[in-house]
Design a protein around this motif. Structure first.
Motif, PDB file in Angstrom:
ATOM      1  N   THR A  99      -8.094   6.564   2.103  1.00  0.00           N
ATOM      2  CA  THR A  99      -7.988   5.428   3.027  1.00  0.00           C
ATOM      3  C   THR A  99      -6.753   4.563   2.810  1.00  0.00           C
ATOM      4  OG1 THR A  99      -9.426   4.143   1.542  1.00  0.00           O
ATOM      5  CG2 THR A  99     -10.487   5.306   3.373  1.00  0.00           C
ATOM      6  N   ARG A 100      -6.175   4.579   1.625  1.00  0.00           N
ATOM      7  CA  ARG A 100      -4.987   3.753   1.376  1.00  0.00           C
ATOM      8  C   ARG A 100      -3.789   4.292   2.139  1.00  0.00           C
ATOM      9  NH1 ARG A 100      -4.145   1.174  -4.505  1.00  0.00           N
ATOM     10  NH2 ARG A 100      -2.010   1.418  -3.730  1.00  0.00           N
ATOM     11  N   ASP A 101      -3.075   3.405   2.798  1.00  0.00           N
ATOM     12  CA  ASP A 101      -1.947   3.826   3.639  1.00  0.00           C
ATOM     13  C   ASP A 101      -0.816   4.443   2.824  1.00  0.00           C
ATOM     14  OD1 ASP A 101      -3.276   2.949   5.885  1.00  0.00           O
ATOM     15  OD2 ASP A 101      -2.341   0.956   5.856  1.00  0.00           O
ATOM     16  N   ASP A 102      -0.538   3.886   1.647  1.00  0.00           N
ATOM     17  CA  ASP A 102       0.578   4.411   0.860  1.00  0.00           C
ATOM     18  C   ASP A 102       0.289   5.819   0.348  1.00  0.00           C
ATOM     19  OD1 ASP A 102      -1.451   3.514  -0.751  1.00  0.00           O
ATOM     20  OD2 ASP A 102      -0.148   2.661  -2.290  1.00  0.00           O
ATOM     21  N   TYR A 124      12.709  10.413  -6.655  1.00  0.00           N
ATOM     22  CA  TYR A 124      12.653   9.448  -7.759  1.00  0.00           C
ATOM     23  C   TYR A 124      14.056   9.058  -8.210  1.00  0.00           C
ATOM     24  CZ  TYR A 124      10.954   7.220 -12.045  1.00  0.00           C
ATOM     25  OH  TYR A 124      10.662   6.320 -13.028  1.00  0.00           O
ATOM     26  N   VAL A 125      14.968  10.025  -8.262  1.00  0.00           N
ATOM     27  CA  VAL A 125      16.322   9.759  -8.751  1.00  0.00           C
ATOM     28  C   VAL A 125      17.242   9.343  -7.611  1.00  0.00           C
ATOM     29  CG1 VAL A 125      18.311  10.752  -9.946  1.00  0.00           C
ATOM     30  CG2 VAL A 125      16.004  11.367 -10.661  1.00  0.00           C
ATOM     31  N   ILE A 126      17.218  10.104  -6.510  1.00  0.00           N
ATOM     32  CA  ILE A 126      18.208   9.901  -5.445  1.00  0.00           C
ATOM     33  C   ILE A 126      17.971   8.589  -4.706  1.00  0.00           C
ATOM     34  CG2 ILE A 126      19.136  10.852  -3.300  1.00  0.00           C
ATOM     35  CD1 ILE A 126      18.498  13.626  -4.365  1.00  0.00           C
ATOM     36  N   THR A 127      16.724   8.261  -4.399  1.00  0.00           N
ATOM     37  CA  THR A 127      16.430   7.049  -3.627  1.00  0.00           C
ATOM     38  C   THR A 127      15.789   5.962  -4.483  1.00  0.00           C
ATOM     39  OG1 THR A 127      14.297   7.977  -2.943  1.00  0.00           O
ATOM     40  CG2 THR A 127      16.170   8.349  -1.491  1.00  0.00           C
ATOM     41  N   SER A 128      16.019   6.014  -5.790  1.00  0.00           N
ATOM     42  CA  SER A 128      15.532   4.964  -6.707  1.00  0.00           C
ATOM     43  C   SER A 128      14.022   4.764  -6.590  1.00  0.00           C
ATOM     44  CB  SER A 128      16.266   3.642  -6.458  1.00  0.00           C
ATOM     45  OG  SER A 128      17.661   3.812  -6.641  1.00  0.00           O
ATOM     46  N   LYS A 129      13.287   5.744  -7.066  1.00  0.00           N
ATOM     47  CA  LYS A 129      11.816   5.714  -7.118  1.00  0.00           C
ATOM     48  C   LYS A 129      11.182   5.666  -5.730  1.00  0.00           C
ATOM     49  CE  LYS A 129      11.730   3.524 -11.679  1.00  0.00           C
ATOM     50  NZ  LYS A 129      11.183   2.441 -12.503  1.00  0.00           N
ATOM     51  N   GLY A 130      11.762   6.445  -4.819  1.00  0.00           N
ATOM     52  CA  GLY A 130      11.129   6.594  -3.509  1.00  0.00           C
ATOM     53  C   GLY A 130      11.324   5.451  -2.559  1.00  0.00           C
ATOM     54  N   GLY A 131      12.499   4.844  -2.565  1.00  0.00           N
ATOM     55  CA  GLY A 131      12.763   3.748  -1.638  1.00  0.00           C
ATOM     56  C   GLY A 131      12.972   4.224  -0.213  1.00  0.00           C
ATOM     57  N   ASN A 132      12.850   3.290   0.732  1.00  0.00           N
ATOM     58  CA  ASN A 132      13.070   3.562   2.171  1.00  0.00           C
ATOM     59  C   ASN A 132      12.169   4.680   2.705  1.00  0.00           C
ATOM     60  OD1 ASN A 132      15.232   1.645   2.520  1.00  0.00           O
ATOM     61  ND2 ASN A 132      16.536   3.069   1.386  1.00  0.00           N
ATOM     62  N   GLY A 133      10.916   4.657   2.306  1.00  0.00           N
ATOM     63  CA  GLY A 133       9.950   5.601   2.867  1.00  0.00           C
ATOM     64  C   GLY A 133      10.061   7.014   2.348  1.00  0.00           C
ATOM     65  N   THR A 134      10.564   7.205   1.141  1.00  0.00           N
ATOM     66  CA  THR A 134      10.693   8.559   0.590  1.00  0.00           C
ATOM     67  C   THR A 134       9.763   8.795  -0.602  1.00  0.00           C
ATOM     68  OG1 THR A 134      12.497   7.876  -0.872  1.00  0.00           O
ATOM     69  CG2 THR A 134      13.101   8.699   1.313  1.00  0.00           C
ATOM     70  N   PHE A 190       3.476  12.167  -5.917  1.00  0.00           N
ATOM     71  CA  PHE A 190       3.623  11.988  -7.360  1.00  0.00           C
ATOM     72  C   PHE A 190       4.247  10.643  -7.703  1.00  0.00           C
ATOM     73  CE2 PHE A 190       3.191  15.841 -10.272  1.00  0.00           C
ATOM     74  CZ  PHE A 190       2.043  16.262  -9.605  1.00  0.00           C
ATOM     75  N   ILE A 191       5.165  10.161  -6.884  1.00  0.00           N
ATOM     76  CA  ILE A 191       5.783   8.862  -7.152  1.00  0.00           C
ATOM     77  C   ILE A 191       4.768   7.743  -6.971  1.00  0.00           C
ATOM     78  CG2 ILE A 191       7.487   7.212  -6.287  1.00  0.00           C
ATOM     79  CD1 ILE A 191       9.359   9.507  -5.776  1.00  0.00           C
ATOM     80  N   ILE A 192       3.957   7.825  -5.921  1.00  0.00           N
ATOM     81  CA  ILE A 192       2.899   6.833  -5.722  1.00  0.00           C
ATOM     82  C   ILE A 192       1.908   6.871  -6.884  1.00  0.00           C
ATOM     83  CG2 ILE A 192       0.991   6.137  -4.225  1.00  0.00           C
ATOM     84  CD1 ILE A 192       3.716   5.536  -3.055  1.00  0.00           C
ATOM     85  N   MET A 193       1.581   8.090  -7.326  1.00  0.00           N
ATOM     86  CA  MET A 193       0.669   8.227  -8.462  1.00  0.00           C
ATOM     87  C   MET A 193       1.262   7.596  -9.720  1.00  0.00           C
ATOM     88  SD  MET A 193      -0.836  11.695 -10.232  1.00  0.00           S
ATOM     89  CE  MET A 193      -1.002  12.487  -8.651  1.00  0.00           C
ATOM     90  N   ASP A 194       2.556   7.796  -9.914  1.00  0.00           N
ATOM     91  CA  ASP A 194       3.226   7.210 -11.083  1.00  0.00           C
ATOM     92  C   ASP A 194       3.200   5.689 -11.017  1.00  0.00           C
ATOM     93  OD1 ASP A 194       5.244   7.431 -13.420  1.00  0.00           O
ATOM     94  OD2 ASP A 194       6.328   6.225 -11.944  1.00  0.00           O
ATOM     95  N   LYS A 195       3.449   5.116  -9.844  1.00  0.00           N
ATOM     96  CA  LYS A 195       3.428   3.659  -9.701  1.00  0.00           C
ATOM     97  C   LYS A 195       2.027   3.101  -9.932  1.00  0.00           C
ATOM     98  CE  LYS A 195       7.306   3.314  -6.452  1.00  0.00           C
ATOM     99  NZ  LYS A 195       7.715   2.949  -5.066  1.00  0.00           N
ATOM    100  N   ILE A 196       1.027   3.776  -9.392  1.00  0.00           N
ATOM    101  CA  ILE A 196      -0.348   3.292  -9.541  1.00  0.00           C
ATOM    102  C   ILE A 196      -0.787   3.364 -11.001  1.00  0.00           C
ATOM    103  CG2 ILE A 196      -2.753   3.869  -8.996  1.00  0.00           C
ATOM    104  CD1 ILE A 196      -1.829   4.582  -6.185  1.00  0.00           C
ATOM    105  N   ALA A 197      -0.379   4.448 -11.691  1.00  0.00           N
ATOM    106  CA  ALA A 197      -0.823   4.636 -13.076  1.00  0.00           C
ATOM    107  C   ALA A 197      -0.074   3.742 -14.053  1.00  0.00           C
ATOM    108  CB  ALA A 197      -0.661   6.105 -13.471  1.00  0.00           C
ATOM    109  N   HIS A 198       1.249   3.608 -13.889  1.00  0.00           N
ATOM    110  CA  HIS A 198       2.049   2.944 -14.910  1.00  0.00           C
ATOM    111  C   HIS A 198       2.467   1.519 -14.532  1.00  0.00           C
ATOM    112  CE1 HIS A 198       3.004   7.346 -15.829  1.00  0.00           C
ATOM    113  NE2 HIS A 198       2.221   6.919 -16.787  1.00  0.00           N
ATOM    114  N   THR A 199       2.650   1.249 -13.254  1.00  0.00           N
ATOM    115  CA  THR A 199       3.027  -0.102 -12.837  1.00  0.00           C
ATOM    116  C   THR A 199       1.791  -0.960 -12.570  1.00  0.00           C
ATOM    117  OG1 THR A 199       5.070   0.764 -11.840  1.00  0.00           O
ATOM    118  CG2 THR A 199       4.363  -1.451 -11.192  1.00  0.00           C
ATOM    119  N   GLY A 258       0.171   8.199   3.429  1.00  0.00           N
ATOM    120  CA  GLY A 258       1.536   8.377   3.917  1.00  0.00           C
ATOM    121  C   GLY A 258       2.337   9.308   3.028  1.00  0.00           C
ATOM    122  N   ALA A 259       2.098   9.249   1.711  1.00  0.00           N
ATOM    123  CA  ALA A 259       2.778  10.155   0.794  1.00  0.00           C
ATOM    124  C   ALA A 259       2.335  11.600   1.021  1.00  0.00           C
ATOM    125  CB  ALA A 259       2.500   9.735  -0.651  1.00  0.00           C
ATOM    126  N   LEU A 260       1.063  11.791   1.350  1.00  0.00           N
ATOM    127  CA  LEU A 260       0.596  13.145   1.672  1.00  0.00           C
ATOM    128  C   LEU A 260       1.284  13.669   2.924  1.00  0.00           C
ATOM    129  CD1 LEU A 260      -3.246  13.065   0.947  1.00  0.00           C
ATOM    130  CD2 LEU A 260      -1.498  14.409  -0.230  1.00  0.00           C
TER     131      LEU A 260
END
Length: 321
Positions: free
Chosen positions: A78-81, A250-260, A264-273, A84-86
């Motif tokens: 249900t979470r949009d982020d 993660y590297v090219i757009t600085s941790k998935g910026g601008n809708g990228t 896995f990046i969302i999972m990393d943010k949820i787990a570690h941030t 959207g990543a899927l």
């Protein structure tokens, strides 16, 4: 005499048996079996079981745990982020299909005598040997405004003002990232296809030419059925890689910026941030289940596609018997 020998074996102590050649052989065999199984359990199955247990709790790395049942799994859907990543994975899946088609085409050409074929194989395989983080930094500067790509297009007469921002334009930036992954893994798939094609019996091509089959018909009826196992393997690996894309955005757009931001990046943010370990564990379990479903669907699809080839092979084997 045989009875005496048997009695001697029966009266042998455990220590004597271990020191004997037969005992040492069995001990070595048991160790080679037991040690990998223990390591596999300790570093794979046990952590996975713990992660599945974490997915039913609202918890951080340190602190109290609150049992929430299936709420984390409901949040995954249900979470949009997260959802959207899927959806972003569809970009990488489409890129993997293009990648496999190109790899199979190049492998078919290079499997036969081609001028400078070995050199071309090495050039195509080289990107796969580069570290993923290094590739990310390379393409980060490649796509940055006014740098490599814009300079090359400028030399072709295209003004900078008419060019888009490759990494800031929504949609286009994901296409650029998919192109990065395609460039990196194309050579690997090509080499795997070449190895499979070269294992096909050459006499089949000779027989097909005698029957008047052209190159496309040989590819359709000889090469494809002959390498179906490698095709299935490459498709499974490509789709799995599409669902778990991480390094390029993660590297090219600085941790998935601008809708990228991929799954896995969302999972990393949820787990570690955000320190939502339970939700991140639920995301990992859900992704594993999704990969299983996709793998089974691919298996059924290819079983249906290659059903005629399997029937022909069975008929040929029966005729030979």
């Amino acid at each position: 005499m045989h009875r005496t020998s048997a009695a001697g074996k029966g009266s042998m102590s455990i220590a004597q048996y271990i020191r004997s050649s037969a005992g040492q052989q069995k001990c070595i065999i048991s160790a080679f079996i037991a040690i990998p199984l223990v390591l596999l359990f300790v570093f794979t199955y046990f952590p996975f079981g713990e992660m599945v247990g974490f997915s039913f709790y609202d918890m951080k790395y340190i602190g109290e745990r609150k049992f929430v049942g299936l709420r984390n799994y409901a949040d995954v859907l249900t979470r949009d982020d997260i959802f959207g990543a899927l959806k972003l994975s569809l970009y990488y899946m489409a890129g993997s299909i293009v990648q496999l088609v190109l790899a199979l085409y190049l492998a078919t050409l290079l499997s036969f005598r081609t001028k400078c074929g070995d050199l071309f194989k090495g050039i195509m395989f080289f990107p796969f040997m580069i570290n993923g983080i290094a590739i990310g930094f390379i393409f980060k500067f490649f796509f940055t405004r006014g740098y490599v790509l814009d300079s090359v297009l400028g030399c072709l007469g295209i003004p900078l003002e008419s060019l888009p921002y490759w990494l800031k334009t929504r949609g286009l930036n994901n296409v650029m990232l998919v192109g990065t992954s395609l460039w990196r893994y194309l050579g690997q798939n090509m080499v795997l296809f070449i190895g499979a094609i070269m294992s096909v019996d050459p006499s089949l091509y000779e027989a097909a030419e005698i029957d008047g089959a052209n190159k496309f018909q040989q590819f359709l009826h000889i090469i494809l059925p002959g390498i179906k196992t490698i095709i299935m393997l490459n498709v499974i690996l490509s789709i799995t890689g599409s669902l778990s894309a991480f390094e390029p955005p993660y590297v090219i757009t600085s941790k998935g910026g601008n809708g990228t931001a991929t799954y896995f990046i969302i999972m990393d943010k949820i787990a570690h941030t955000s320190q939502k370990v339970g939700l991140a564990s639920a995301m990992a379990v859900f992704l594993l289940c999704l990969i299983f479903v996709v793998t089974i669907a691919q298996k059924l699809f290819f079983t249906y596609v290659f059903r005629n080839a399997s029937a022909d092979a069975a008929g040929t084997g029966g005729a030979a018997l």
